[in-house]
Each structure stands twice: as structure tokens, then as C-alpha cells.
Design a protein around this motif. Structure first.
Motif, mmCIF file in Angstrom:
data_model
loop_
_atom_site.group_PDB
_atom_site.id
_atom_site.type_symbol
_atom_site.label_atom_id
_atom_site.label_comp_id
_atom_site.label_asym_id
_atom_site.label_seq_id
_atom_site.Cartn_x
_atom_site.Cartn_y
_atom_site.Cartn_z
ATOM 1 N N LEU A 1 15.380 14.990 -3.988
ATOM 2 C CA LEU A 1 15.292 14.498 -5.353
ATOM 3 C C LEU A 1 16.680 14.294 -5.945
ATOM 4 O O LEU A 1 17.598 15.071 -5.686
ATOM 5 C CB LEU A 1 14.502 15.469 -6.226
ATOM 6 C CG LEU A 1 13.038 15.665 -5.831
ATOM 7 C CD1 LEU A 1 12.408 16.779 -6.652
ATOM 8 C CD2 LEU A 1 12.256 14.385 -5.990
ATOM 9 N N GLY A 2 16.807 13.243 -6.741
ATOM 10 C CA GLY A 2 18.047 12.973 -7.460
ATOM 11 C C GLY A 2 18.079 13.780 -8.754
ATOM 12 O O GLY A 2 17.314 14.729 -8.927
ATOM 13 N N GLY A 3 18.910 13.386 -9.673
ATOM 14 C CA GLY A 3 19.088 14.136 -10.905
ATOM 15 C C GLY A 3 18.346 13.579 -12.109
ATOM 16 O O GLY A 3 18.672 13.928 -13.238
ATOM 17 N N GLU A 4 17.375 12.703 -11.905
ATOM 18 C CA GLU A 4 16.637 12.103 -13.021
ATOM 19 C C GLU A 4 15.722 13.135 -13.685
ATOM 20 O O GLU A 4 15.359 14.124 -13.073
ATOM 21 C CB GLU A 4 15.741 10.948 -12.530
ATOM 22 C CG GLU A 4 16.409 9.947 -11.650
ATOM 23 C CD GLU A 4 16.394 10.318 -10.168
ATOM 24 O OE1 GLU A 4 17.075 9.622 -9.413
ATOM 25 O OE2 GLU A 4 15.738 11.305 -9.772
ATOM 26 N N SER A 5 15.337 12.881 -14.918
ATOM 27 C CA SER A 5 14.380 13.777 -15.559
ATOM 28 C C SER A 5 12.979 13.548 -15.000
ATOM 29 O O SER A 5 12.173 14.465 -14.946
ATOM 30 C CB SER A 5 14.406 13.619 -17.083
ATOM 31 O OG SER A 5 14.107 12.293 -17.451
ATOM 32 N N VAL A 6 12.691 12.318 -14.571
ATOM 33 C CA VAL A 6 11.437 12.003 -13.882
ATOM 34 C C VAL A 6 11.815 11.221 -12.624
ATOM 35 O O VAL A 6 12.481 10.196 -12.710
ATOM 36 C CB VAL A 6 10.487 11.147 -14.750
ATOM 37 C CG1 VAL A 6 9.205 10.833 -13.987
ATOM 38 C CG2 VAL A 6 10.164 11.832 -16.065
ATOM 39 N N SER A 7 11.416 11.734 -11.478
ATOM 40 C CA SER A 7 11.681 11.053 -10.211
ATOM 41 C C SER A 7 10.381 10.470 -9.686
ATOM 42 O O SER A 7 9.295 10.990 -9.958
ATOM 43 C CB SER A 7 12.213 12.030 -9.157
ATOM 44 O OG SER A 7 13.476 12.504 -9.510
ATOM 45 N N ARG A 8 10.500 9.410 -8.912
ATOM 46 C CA ARG A 8 9.336 8.824 -8.258
ATOM 47 C C ARG A 8 9.554 8.939 -6.758
ATOM 48 O O ARG A 8 10.542 8.450 -6.226
ATOM 49 C CB ARG A 8 9.154 7.360 -8.644
ATOM 50 C CG ARG A 8 7.954 6.735 -7.977
ATOM 51 C CD ARG A 8 7.779 5.284 -8.426
ATOM 52 N NE ARG A 8 6.696 4.660 -7.719
ATOM 53 C CZ ARG A 8 6.818 3.996 -6.567
ATOM 54 N NH1 ARG A 8 8.000 3.873 -6.005
ATOM 55 N NH2 ARG A 8 5.780 3.450 -5.987
ATOM 56 N N VAL A 9 8.648 9.625 -6.102
ATOM 57 C CA VAL A 9 8.672 9.705 -4.642
ATOM 58 C C VAL A 9 7.443 8.958 -4.147
ATOM 59 O O VAL A 9 6.408 8.932 -4.818
ATOM 60 C CB VAL A 9 8.700 11.161 -4.136
ATOM 61 C CG1 VAL A 9 9.944 11.871 -4.637
ATOM 62 C CG2 VAL A 9 7.469 11.939 -4.541
ATOM 63 N N PHE A 10 7.567 8.296 -3.004
ATOM 64 C CA PHE A 10 6.432 7.516 -2.545
ATOM 65 C C PHE A 10 6.292 7.561 -1.039
ATOM 66 O O PHE A 10 7.247 7.784 -0.310
ATOM 67 C CB PHE A 10 6.520 6.073 -3.038
ATOM 68 C CG PHE A 10 7.737 5.335 -2.569
ATOM 69 C CD1 PHE A 10 7.709 4.581 -1.415
ATOM 70 C CD2 PHE A 10 8.918 5.405 -3.282
ATOM 71 C CE1 PHE A 10 8.834 3.908 -0.971
ATOM 72 C CE2 PHE A 10 10.043 4.728 -2.857
ATOM 73 C CZ PHE A 10 9.999 3.978 -1.695
ATOM 74 N N SER B 1 0.852 -1.184 0.000
ATOM 75 C CA SER B 1 0.000 0.000 0.000
ATOM 76 C C SER B 1 0.890 1.235 0.000
ATOM 77 O O SER B 1 1.763 1.369 0.857
ATOM 78 C CB SER B 1 -0.905 0.000 1.237
ATOM 79 O OG SER B 1 -1.790 -1.098 1.188
ATOM 80 N N GLU B 2 0.686 2.107 -0.995
ATOM 81 C CA GLU B 2 1.498 3.317 -1.082
ATOM 82 C C GLU B 2 0.898 4.328 -2.040
ATOM 83 O O GLU B 2 0.067 4.003 -2.881
ATOM 84 C CB GLU B 2 2.923 2.996 -1.522
ATOM 85 C CG GLU B 2 3.054 2.583 -2.966
ATOM 86 C CD GLU B 2 4.502 2.325 -3.390
ATOM 87 O OE1 GLU B 2 5.404 2.290 -2.540
ATOM 88 O OE2 GLU B 2 4.713 2.169 -4.595
ATOM 89 N N LEU B 3 1.346 5.559 -1.882
ATOM 90 C CA LEU B 3 1.079 6.636 -2.836
ATOM 91 C C LEU B 3 2.392 6.913 -3.548
ATOM 92 O O LEU B 3 3.430 7.048 -2.902
ATOM 93 C CB LEU B 3 0.639 7.909 -2.117
ATOM 94 C CG LEU B 3 -0.771 7.927 -1.564
ATOM 95 C CD1 LEU B 3 -0.944 9.099 -0.609
ATOM 96 C CD2 LEU B 3 -1.765 8.012 -2.694
ATOM 97 N N GLY B 4 2.363 6.988 -4.867
ATOM 98 C CA GLY B 4 3.563 7.305 -5.631
ATOM 99 C C GLY B 4 3.318 8.528 -6.496
ATOM 100 O O GLY B 4 2.278 8.632 -7.142
ATOM 101 N N VAL B 5 4.254 9.457 -6.484
ATOM 102 C CA VAL B 5 4.142 10.663 -7.307
ATOM 103 C C VAL B 5 5.331 10.702 -8.253
ATOM 104 O O VAL B 5 6.486 10.629 -7.828
ATOM 105 C CB VAL B 5 4.123 11.948 -6.453
ATOM 106 C CG1 VAL B 5 3.994 13.182 -7.357
ATOM 107 C CG2 VAL B 5 2.999 11.919 -5.434
ATOM 108 N N TYR B 6 5.045 10.797 -9.556
ATOM 109 C CA TYR B 6 6.078 10.964 -10.571
ATOM 110 C C TYR B 6 6.304 12.456 -10.748
ATOM 111 O O TYR B 6 5.416 13.174 -11.195
ATOM 112 C CB TYR B 6 5.649 10.308 -11.877
ATOM 113 C CG TYR B 6 5.549 8.807 -11.742
ATOM 114 C CD1 TYR B 6 6.655 8.003 -11.962
ATOM 115 C CD2 TYR B 6 4.360 8.201 -11.356
ATOM 116 C CE1 TYR B 6 6.578 6.630 -11.812
ATOM 117 C CE2 TYR B 6 4.272 6.828 -11.203
ATOM 118 C CZ TYR B 6 5.388 6.054 -11.433
ATOM 119 O OH TYR B 6 5.314 4.697 -11.267
ATOM 120 N N VAL B 7 7.478 12.921 -10.371
ATOM 121 C CA VAL B 7 7.835 14.338 -10.460
ATOM 122 C C VAL B 7 8.598 14.545 -11.757
ATOM 123 O O VAL B 7 9.697 14.021 -11.934
ATOM 124 C CB VAL B 7 8.696 14.765 -9.251
ATOM 125 C CG1 VAL B 7 9.092 16.234 -9.367
ATOM 126 C CG2 VAL B 7 7.958 14.493 -7.942
#
Length: 182
Positions: free
Chosen positions: A70-79, A38-44
Motif C-alpha cells: 500500500l502507498g500513503g494515500e488515505s484511501v487506496s484501491r487494490v485490485f 473483469s476485476e475485483l477492486g477493494v477500497y482500503v
């Protein structure tokens, strides 16, 4: 018949077979979603903001929060991990993102979402929801196709990248977004 203690082998096998049938363990097909959480994930979508490497974030919902960088990716996923018995009804999700060294958040947005059930195919599962943050639309209660496509391109590129033969491999660490760096 061979006797094991006071129980004969055919009786023991019959009991084991009955338990296997009753528990559903006769299906040789593995459960596809074992480990569903169970989680919430946000693609930044960092590239929309000109990059957010080193920016701090806070993601909150249902009385729980998680903070990270946040890391250096073009799209990060935080959850945000949620308990298995979480209430799936509609509740606000709030995300703040603050550039490194800045005093005020660049993003402070919220959206109401209802969690969706994700089955593990074996009678269990979890409650989750995917969201996205873009500069043009803010925090979205879903993940647009362009964002999921960009994420998948990034994941595939990382999976197929070859290390340079001239440099030794470096240890892999994980950013707060869960993606490997290094």
C-alpha cells in the motif's frame, strides 16, 4: 464508374456500407465503456487504521491472488484482474493486510460476493465488483457512499494539484494500488 481490379467502385462502396450496418459501425457515438475489464477492486480506507503506508496486502478470489504494498494515500484501491470468462456466481474474496515489519496480519477478512456485469455499451463488457475495507466494518461486499466520496475527493485533489514552482517535476511511478506517487 471507376474500376478497381475487377470490382467497380459502387459495388465496393455498397459492400463496405453493408458491412458497416451489419457490424454496428454506423453509430458515430463512441462506446462509453470500451476497455471494461473483469476485476475485483477493494477500497482500503487507510485513515481508519491510522495509515497503512508500506503495509503488504494479498487479495484472493476464484483461485487467483495478487500481492502488493500500500502507498500513503488515505484511501487506496487494490485490485485483482480476472479472466473475461470468469464465473460470476457467488465466491469468497479474502483480503489480508500486514503492517510493514509485523509478523501477523492486521486484517484477515473475507466476504462472499457475486460479480456484476458491466457493459461497455458496444456488446462487450466485463465482470466486476467493488468492495471496501474499513476498520469499523471489516471487508464489505459493497462500497459505502462515504468511502466512494472520500476516493473521489482524493482523485480530484490529485488531478488538480499543481507542482511547486521551486522544485522540478519528479517522475511519476505507480503504487500497487494503481495510484500515482512521486
Amino acid at each position: 464508374m471507376r474500376k478497381i481490379g475487377r470490382v467497380y467502385v459502387p459495388v465496393a462502396l455498397a459492400v463496405a456500407a453493408s458491412l458497416a450496418v451489419l457490424t454496428g459501425c454506423t453509430d458515430p457515438t463512441p462506446c462509453a465503456g470500451v476497455g471494461v475489464v473483469s476485476e475485483l477492486g477493494v477500497y482500503v480506507v487507510q485513515e481508519d487504521f491510522g495509515g497503512l503506508e508500506g503495509a503488504s496486502y494479498e487479495l484472493c478470489s476464484r483461485g487467483d491472488c495478487v500481492e502488493g504494498e500500500l502507498g500513503g494515500e488515505s484511501v487506496s484501491r487494490v485490485f485483482l484482474s480476472l479472466p473475461d470468462d470468469v464465473d460470476p456466481d457467488t465466491a469468497p474474496v479474502r483480503l489480508t493486510v500486514t503492517r510493514a515489519g509485523a509478523g501477523t496480519p492486521l486484517v484477515d477478512d473475507s466476504v462472499d460476493v457475486k460479480l456484476l456485469r458491466q457493459s461497455d455499451g458496444c456488446g462487450g463488457g466485463g465482470w466486476s465488483r467493488g468492495l471496501a475495507l474499513t476498520k469499523a466494518d471489516g471487508l464489505l461486499p459493497n462500497v459505502p457512499k462515504r468511502v466512494s466520496a472520500a476516493w473521489m475527493r482524493q482523485v480530484r485533489a490529485a488531478a488538480t494539484a499543481s507542482p511547486s514552482p521551486s522544485s522540478p517535476p519528479s517522475p511519476t511511478s505507480r503504487t500497487a494500488s494503481g495510484t500515482p506517487t512521486g
